[in-house]
Design a protein around this motif. Structure first.
Motif, PDB file in Angstrom:
ATOM      1  N   UNK A  27      11.518 -23.527 -29.798  1.00  0.00           N
ATOM      2  CA  UNK A  27      10.280 -22.827 -30.186  1.00  0.00           C
ATOM      3  C   UNK A  27      10.596 -21.271 -29.320  1.00  0.00           C
ATOM      4  N   UNK A  28      11.411 -21.584 -28.147  1.00  0.00           N
ATOM      5  CA  UNK A  28      11.534 -20.580 -27.357  1.00  0.00           C
ATOM      6  C   UNK A  28      12.875 -19.650 -27.508  1.00  0.00           C
ATOM      7  N   UNK A  29      13.579 -20.145 -28.746  1.00  0.00           N
ATOM      8  CA  UNK A  29      14.709 -19.139 -29.126  1.00  0.00           C
ATOM      9  C   UNK A  29      14.246 -17.846 -29.346  1.00  0.00           C
ATOM     10  N   UNK A  30      14.927 -16.721 -29.020  1.00  0.00           N
ATOM     11  CA  UNK A  30      14.708 -15.448 -29.046  1.00  0.00           C
ATOM     12  C   UNK A  30      13.743 -14.988 -28.050  1.00  0.00           C
ATOM     13  N   UNK A  31      12.945 -15.819 -27.190  1.00  0.00           N
ATOM     14  CA  UNK A  31      12.175 -15.224 -26.282  1.00  0.00           C
ATOM     15  C   UNK A  31      12.904 -14.487 -25.121  1.00  0.00           C
ATOM     16  N   UNK A  32      12.225 -13.649 -24.227  1.00  0.00           N
ATOM     17  CA  UNK A  32      12.829 -12.990 -23.320  1.00  0.00           C
ATOM     18  C   UNK A  32      13.354 -14.122 -22.196  1.00  0.00           C
ATOM     19  N   UNK A  33      13.024 -15.099 -21.929  1.00  0.00           N
ATOM     20  CA  UNK A  33      13.521 -16.219 -21.286  1.00  0.00           C
ATOM     21  C   UNK A  33      14.757 -16.839 -21.814  1.00  0.00           C
ATOM     22  N   UNK A  34      14.807 -17.091 -22.974  1.00  0.00           N
ATOM     23  CA  UNK A  34      16.005 -17.546 -23.795  1.00  0.00           C
ATOM     24  C   UNK A  34      17.070 -16.376 -23.688  1.00  0.00           C
ATOM     25  N   UNK A 352       8.107 -25.003 -39.685  1.00  0.00           N
ATOM     26  CA  UNK A 352       7.741 -23.869 -40.522  1.00  0.00           C
ATOM     27  C   UNK A 352       6.650 -23.238 -39.547  1.00  0.00           C
ATOM     28  N   UNK A 353       5.926 -23.793 -38.747  1.00  0.00           N
ATOM     29  CA  UNK A 353       5.113 -23.040 -37.643  1.00  0.00           C
ATOM     30  C   UNK A 353       5.910 -22.171 -36.625  1.00  0.00           C
ATOM     31  N   UNK A 354       7.063 -22.951 -36.388  1.00  0.00           N
ATOM     32  CA  UNK A 354       7.940 -22.325 -35.410  1.00  0.00           C
ATOM     33  C   UNK A 354       8.567 -20.741 -35.937  1.00  0.00           C
ATOM     34  N   UNK A 355       8.875 -20.995 -37.343  1.00  0.00           N
ATOM     35  CA  UNK A 355       9.520 -19.919 -37.944  1.00  0.00           C
ATOM     36  C   UNK A 355       8.353 -18.767 -37.990  1.00  0.00           C
ATOM     37  N   UNK A 356       7.216 -19.178 -38.316  1.00  0.00           N
ATOM     38  CA  UNK A 356       6.208 -18.165 -38.416  1.00  0.00           C
ATOM     39  C   UNK A 356       5.789 -17.669 -37.201  1.00  0.00           C
ATOM     40  N   UNK A 357       5.865 -18.026 -36.202  1.00  0.00           N
ATOM     41  CA  UNK A 357       5.424 -17.743 -34.660  1.00  0.00           C
ATOM     42  C   UNK A 357       6.580 -16.711 -34.227  1.00  0.00           C
ATOM     43  N   UNK A 359       8.933 -14.830 -36.148  1.00  0.00           N
ATOM     44  CA  UNK A 359       8.995 -13.896 -37.054  1.00  0.00           C
ATOM     45  C   UNK A 359       7.941 -12.895 -36.584  1.00  0.00           C
ATOM     46  N   UNK A 360       6.840 -13.219 -36.044  1.00  0.00           N
ATOM     47  CA  UNK A 360       5.679 -12.444 -35.710  1.00  0.00           C
ATOM     48  C   UNK A 360       6.039 -11.605 -34.228  1.00  0.00           C
ATOM     49  N   UNK A 361       6.612 -12.706 -33.511  1.00  0.00           N
ATOM     50  CA  UNK A 361       6.891 -12.315 -32.116  1.00  0.00           C
ATOM     51  C   UNK A 361       8.166 -11.703 -31.695  1.00  0.00           C
ATOM     52  N   UNK A 362       9.072 -12.728 -31.391  1.00  0.00           N
ATOM     53  CA  UNK A 362      10.458 -12.500 -30.791  1.00  0.00           C
ATOM     54  C   UNK A 362      11.307 -11.667 -31.771  1.00  0.00           C
ATOM     55  N   UNK A 363      11.252 -11.872 -33.098  1.00  0.00           N
ATOM     56  CA  UNK A 363      12.007 -11.377 -34.132  1.00  0.00           C
ATOM     57  C   UNK A 363      11.642 -10.230 -34.769  1.00  0.00           C
ATOM     58  N   UNK A 364      10.523  -9.608 -34.122  1.00  0.00           N
ATOM     59  CA  UNK A 364       9.893  -8.446 -34.468  1.00  0.00           C
ATOM     60  C   UNK A 364       9.437  -7.832 -33.237  1.00  0.00           C
ATOM     61  N   UNK A 365      10.479  -7.547 -32.316  1.00  0.00           N
ATOM     62  CA  UNK A 365       9.974  -6.961 -31.184  1.00  0.00           C
ATOM     63  C   UNK A 365       9.402  -5.510 -30.936  1.00  0.00           C
ATOM     64  N   UNK A 366       8.676  -5.144 -29.756  1.00  0.00           N
ATOM     65  CA  UNK A 366       8.065  -3.971 -29.755  1.00  0.00           C
ATOM     66  C   UNK A 366       8.976  -3.118 -29.401  1.00  0.00           C
TER      67      UNK A 366
END
Length: 448
Positions: A27-34, A352-357, A359-366
């Motif tokens: 679930x942390x893939x793509x996060x700043x820590x990751x 599915x929940x991980x993918x949705x999360x 997409x909304x956060x780490x793969x659609x960055x500010x």
């Protein structure tokens, strides 16, 4: 210690990075820590390659063994493979149109980084043995990747005549890049497997059993000899995948073994001629017939390049004339791979929940996060350092002669003279546009 001209990390920096490596949840893939750990692993990978290429002190390998981090690297490899299979496959089906696909690409590229790092360090016995039980999962991983190489039907070269690419959207382009990455990773898996076979005598008996009888990897390697995925013959021309790119092979060099072809032959030699493996390989009509097919490929030219294969040739002649001895059997408590299964159990029903999360956060960055990532990528993928990884002088993309000039726009292709660059432009234009656009976006993100 690496010299200053070939240094990405100081030893003290490398040790700090290695000590910080940890097993990351999917679930942390793509996060700043990751992303920070990806940066650490990429720099460790580059330094390991530089040291190995220059035949210098391979302190990255030694530190990974000392701090018992080889299992962590293998865990991360299996984790990102599962992310691609279970999460990225769902993201591909969503109506997702991100501002940039770069974070997604880096998640896919992470697998190649880890595979390359393992390919570099597993040449040595100590890292292979320090993988402990995880080596079983690594064998399974290599089996999956090589099976994929054999099964794929499409031509994975960067098609220079693909008129459809210019009309592809960003996600479609990402899928194409993923296919190319998977081909590259499959090639690395062959090398990793070969190094495991080099050291199989010192590994748990379950590793030998899994290689020989669970997966029958010798028969699988014969298929790579019979139908090599890194070779394409078309219109009288032979192209081979050499040094991570497709190259045209002149007629006089067609029988010269490439590095990856040599890896397959050495792996087969290890598995068929090793004393332990000969005792454990369970022959049947199918795999005996598969192995005997190798005789047709052991030409004098091949034997001149790898003389030790003469012993294999004699073994094959003997095998063809008689039934092989039955494999030695006994009561063995066989270990089974556990790392991948554990990751699957931990995330069962959550893909599915991980993918949705994500997409909304780490793969659609500010914009602010993109600026931070752009700076990190610019620091990590330093072109001066990457240049030092090139073991051979650059060659002209048009005629193959030694080149001193490069495309001023994308800095990616080399040419020996202006005339070759002009002739090659129609083929290079599309890739040049993509690279230039990516560089422009990176600069804009850094400046904004």
């Amino acid at each position: 210690m690496a010299s200053d001209t070939t240094q990405v990390l100081l030893a003290v920096e490398a040790e700090a990075y290695i000590e910080a490596l940890e097993k990351m949840p999917i679930k942390d893939v793509g996060s700043p820590r990751w992303m920070k750990q990806h940066e650490y692993l990429e720099k460790l990978n580059m330094q390991a390659v530089l040291n190995a290429s220059a035949n210098e002190d391979e302190f990255i390998k030694e530190m990974l063994v000392t701090h018992e981090k080889i299992p962590v690297v293998i865990h991360e490899l299996l984790s990102v493979e599962l992310w691609r299979q279970k999460v990225f496959s769902i993201i591909q089906k969503m109506n997702f149109d991100p501002k940039t696909t770069f974070p997604l690409y880096m998640a896919l590229y992470h697998e190649a980084t880890l595979a390359n790092l393992l390919e570099t360090i597993l040449y040595h016995r100590e890292p292979c043995e320090s993988a402990e039980d995880c080596v079983l999962d690594l064998v399974d991983y290599c089996h999956r990747k090589i099976t994929h190489l054999i099964a794929r039907q499409e031509d994975d070269r960067e098609s220079k005549d693909d008129k459809d690419n210019k009309d592809k959207g960003s996600m479609e382009e990402l899928k194409r890049q993923d296919r190319k990455l998977q081909f590259d990773i499959g090639i690395k898996a062959v090398s990793i497997l070969r190094y495991i076979t080099d050291h199989v005598e010192g590994l748990p008996l379950s590793v030998t059993t899994r290689i020989l009888n669970t997966h029958d990897i010798p028969s699988m390697l014969v298929q790579l000899i019979e139908s090599p995925p890194w070779t394409v013959f078309k219109d009288g021309k032979l192209d081979k995948f050499i040094d991570n790119k497709w190259q045209s092979v002149p007629v006089e060099e067609r029988l010269k073994l490439t590095r990856i072809e040599g890896q397959v032959w050495i792996a087969l030699f290890n598995l068929l001629m090793g004393s332990t493996t000969q005792e454990k390989y369970e022959f049947n009509t199918y795999n005996k017939n598969q192995i005997i097919k190798l005789r047709a490929h052991l030409s004098e030219v091949i034997l001149d390049q790898i003389p030790s294969l003469c012993d294999l040739q004699r073994y094959l002649e003997h095998l063809a004339m008689m039934d092989p001895p039955a494999a030695k059997s006994g009561l063995v408590l066989e270990q089974v791979p556990e790392v991948r299964d554990l990751i699957i159990r931990e995330n069962d029903g959550k893909w599915g929940a991980i993918a949705k999360h994500q997409v909304k956060t780490v793969f659609n960055p500010s914009s602010e996060l993109m600026k931070q990532q752009a700076k990190m990528f610019a620091d990590t993928y330093n072109f001066d350092v990457l240049e030092s990884l090139i073991q051979e002088p650059p060659k002209c993309a048009m005629c193959g002669e030694l080149a001193a000039k490069r495309c001023s726009r994308c800095q990616n292709e080399w040419y020996c003279r202006r005339e070759c660059q002009v002739k090659h432009w129609t083929k290079h234009k599309q890739a040049c546009n993509l690279l230039a656009e990516a560089e422009k976006k990176l600069k804009e993100a850094t400046i904004s």
